[in-house]
Design a protein around this motif. Structure first.
Motif, PDB file in Angstrom:
ATOM      1  N   ASP A  32       0.831  -1.193   0.000  1.00 10.00           N
ATOM      2  CA  ASP A  32       0.000   0.000   0.000  1.00 10.00           C
ATOM      3  C   ASP A  32       0.873   1.254   0.000  1.00 10.00           C
ATOM      4  OD1 ASP A  32      -2.164  -1.635   0.116  1.00 10.00           O
ATOM      5  OD2 ASP A  32      -2.518  -1.371   2.259  1.00 10.00           O
ATOM      6  N   PRO A  33       0.454   2.280  -0.739  1.00 11.50           N
ATOM      7  CA  PRO A  33       1.197   3.543  -0.689  1.00 11.50           C
ATOM      8  C   PRO A  33       0.892   4.310   0.604  1.00 11.50           C
ATOM      9  CG  PRO A  33      -0.678   3.744  -2.158  1.00 11.50           C
ATOM     10  CD  PRO A  33      -0.659   2.311  -1.690  1.00 11.50           C
ATOM     11  N   HIS A  34       1.922   4.918   1.166  1.00  8.56           N
ATOM     12  CA  HIS A  34       1.759   5.707   2.380  1.00  8.56           C
ATOM     13  C   HIS A  34       2.474   7.042   2.241  1.00  8.56           C
ATOM     14  CE1 HIS A  34       0.687   1.788   4.023  1.00  8.56           C
ATOM     15  NE2 HIS A  34       0.115   2.440   5.025  1.00  8.56           N
ATOM     16  N   CYS A  35       1.969   8.032   2.974  1.00 10.68           N
ATOM     17  CA  CYS A  35       2.636   9.335   3.036  1.00 10.68           C
ATOM     18  C   CYS A  35       3.968   9.184   3.766  1.00 10.68           C
ATOM     19  CB  CYS A  35       1.739  10.332   3.768  1.00 10.68           C
ATOM     20  SG  CYS A  35       2.545  11.900   4.111  1.00 10.68           S
ATOM     21  N   LEU A  36       5.028   9.742   3.157  1.00 11.56           N
ATOM     22  CA  LEU A  36       6.354   9.627   3.764  1.00 11.56           C
ATOM     23  C   LEU A  36       6.450  10.417   5.069  1.00 11.56           C
ATOM     24  CD1 LEU A  36       9.179   8.398   3.111  1.00 11.56           C
ATOM     25  CD2 LEU A  36       9.778  10.609   2.161  1.00 11.56           C
ATOM     26  N   MET A  37       5.671  11.500   5.175  1.00 11.70           N
ATOM     27  CA  MET A  37       5.772  12.362   6.348  1.00 11.70           C
ATOM     28  C   MET A  37       5.026  11.790   7.561  1.00 11.70           C
ATOM     29  SD  MET A  37       7.752  14.717   5.532  1.00 11.70           S
ATOM     30  CE  MET A  37       7.566  15.922   6.855  1.00 11.70           C
ATOM     31  N   CYS A  38       3.799  11.315   7.351  1.00 14.70           N
ATOM     32  CA  CYS A  38       2.995  10.941   8.516  1.00 14.70           C
ATOM     33  C   CYS A  38       2.576   9.476   8.491  1.00 14.70           C
ATOM     34  CB  CYS A  38       1.760  11.836   8.619  1.00 14.70           C
ATOM     35  SG  CYS A  38       0.576  11.552   7.299  1.00 14.70           S
ATOM     36  N   GLY A  39       2.844   8.765   7.385  1.00 15.99           N
ATOM     37  CA  GLY A  39       2.500   7.349   7.331  1.00 15.99           C
ATOM     38  C   GLY A  39       1.053   7.069   7.007  1.00 15.99           C
ATOM     39  N   GLU A  52      -3.997  13.893   5.742  1.00 12.92           N
ATOM     40  CA  GLU A  52      -3.648  13.858   7.160  1.00 12.92           C
ATOM     41  C   GLU A  52      -2.740  15.027   7.557  1.00 12.92           C
ATOM     42  OE1 GLU A  52      -4.974  11.798   9.204  1.00 12.92           O
ATOM     43  OE2 GLU A  52      -3.763  12.048  11.019  1.00 12.92           O
ATOM     44  N   CYS A  53      -1.656  15.229   6.819  1.00 21.16           N
ATOM     45  CA  CYS A  53      -0.689  16.253   7.237  1.00 21.16           C
ATOM     46  C   CYS A  53      -0.582  17.400   6.240  1.00 21.16           C
ATOM     47  CB  CYS A  53       0.692  15.631   7.474  1.00 21.16           C
ATOM     48  SG  CYS A  53       1.472  14.972   5.988  1.00 21.16           S
ATOM     49  N   GLY A  54      -1.253  17.283   5.065  1.00 22.46           N
ATOM     50  CA  GLY A  54      -1.260  18.382   4.109  1.00 22.46           C
ATOM     51  C   GLY A  54      -0.025  18.464   3.239  1.00 22.46           C
ATOM     52  N   GLU A  55       0.846  17.459   3.327  1.00 30.15           N
ATOM     53  CA  GLU A  55       2.062  17.444   2.522  1.00 30.15           C
ATOM     54  C   GLU A  55       1.711  17.249   1.046  1.00 30.15           C
ATOM     55  OE1 GLU A  55       5.158  17.881   3.904  1.00 30.15           O
ATOM     56  OE2 GLU A  55       5.921  17.918   1.849  1.00 30.15           O
ATOM     57  N   ASP A  60       8.260  11.188  -4.853  1.00 30.49           N
ATOM     58  CA  ASP A  60       9.238  10.996  -3.777  1.00 30.49           C
ATOM     59  C   ASP A  60       8.599  10.957  -2.401  1.00 30.49           C
ATOM     60  OD1 ASP A  60      11.281  10.903  -5.544  1.00 30.49           O
ATOM     61  OD2 ASP A  60      11.829  13.021  -5.334  1.00 30.49           O
ATOM     62  N   MET A  61       7.417  11.550  -2.294  1.00 31.69           N
ATOM     63  CA  MET A  61       6.781  11.645  -0.987  1.00 31.69           C
ATOM     64  C   MET A  61       5.884  10.457  -0.677  1.00 31.69           C
ATOM     65  SD  MET A  61       7.988  14.220   0.446  1.00 31.69           S
ATOM     66  CE  MET A  61       6.882  14.158   1.851  1.00 31.69           C
ATOM     67  N   ILE A  62       5.740   9.557  -1.664  1.00 28.95           N
ATOM     68  CA  ILE A  62       4.875   8.400  -1.451  1.00 28.95           C
ATOM     69  C   ILE A  62       5.721   7.170  -1.166  1.00 28.95           C
ATOM     70  CG2 ILE A  62       3.151   6.898  -2.495  1.00 28.95           C
ATOM     71  CD1 ILE A  62       2.212   9.349  -4.118  1.00 28.95           C
ATOM     72  N   PRO A  67       3.848   1.858   6.992  1.00 28.99           N
ATOM     73  CA  PRO A  67       4.779   2.785   7.625  1.00 28.99           C
ATOM     74  C   PRO A  67       5.763   2.065   8.526  1.00 28.99           C
ATOM     75  CG  PRO A  67       2.599   2.979   8.572  1.00 28.99           C
ATOM     76  CD  PRO A  67       2.466   2.097   7.378  1.00 28.99           C
ATOM     77  N   SER A  68       6.948   2.659   8.626  1.00 31.21           N
ATOM     78  CA  SER A  68       7.973   2.016   9.445  1.00 31.21           C
ATOM     79  C   SER A  68       7.547   2.020  10.909  1.00 31.21           C
ATOM     80  CB  SER A  68       9.288   2.755   9.283  1.00 31.21           C
ATOM     81  OG  SER A  68       9.114   4.116   9.645  1.00 31.21           O
TER      82      SER A  68
END
Ligand SMILES: [Zn+2]
Length: 96
Positions: A32-39, A52-55, A60-62, A67-68
């Motif tokens: 699944d793709p996740h936001c790099l900033m907030c997961g 979620e975070c508005g990024e 590159d951000m996906i 999430p880790s």
């Protein structure tokens, strides 16, 4: 005058500690793709902003995969292995 054998020993203790700290964050499995900033899970999302975070989400951000996750036991053991010798060096060489 520092004792180099002691410093070498400290380095020997601290390096696996540093490695533990460096590898404490584990990247999960999955597609699944996740936001790099907030997961945030971006599955099915078509907008260019993370809800979620508005990024702004360019390629590159996906992040692919879940999430880790933080392995806190690994983190604390690593932190201990690095901080205790470091504190000892400060006490021993700088505060006498
Ligand atoms: Zn986000």
């Amino acid at each position: 005058m520092p004792d180099y054998a002691q410093l070498l020993l400290l380095l020997f203790i601290m390096s696996p500690g540093g490695w533990l700290l460096f590898t404490a964050r584990k990247r999960g499995e999955g597609d699944d793709p996740h936001c790099l900033m907030c997961g945030y899970n971006l599955t099915g999302l078509s907008s260019e902003r993370c809800p979620e975070c508005g990024e702004t989400l360019d390629a590159d951000m996906i992040l692919k995969g879940s999430p880790s996750e933080m392995r806190w036991n690994r983190f604390w053991i690593g932190a201990l292995l690095v901080l205790v010798p470091a504190a000892w060096v400060v006490l021993h060489y700088f505060l006498n």
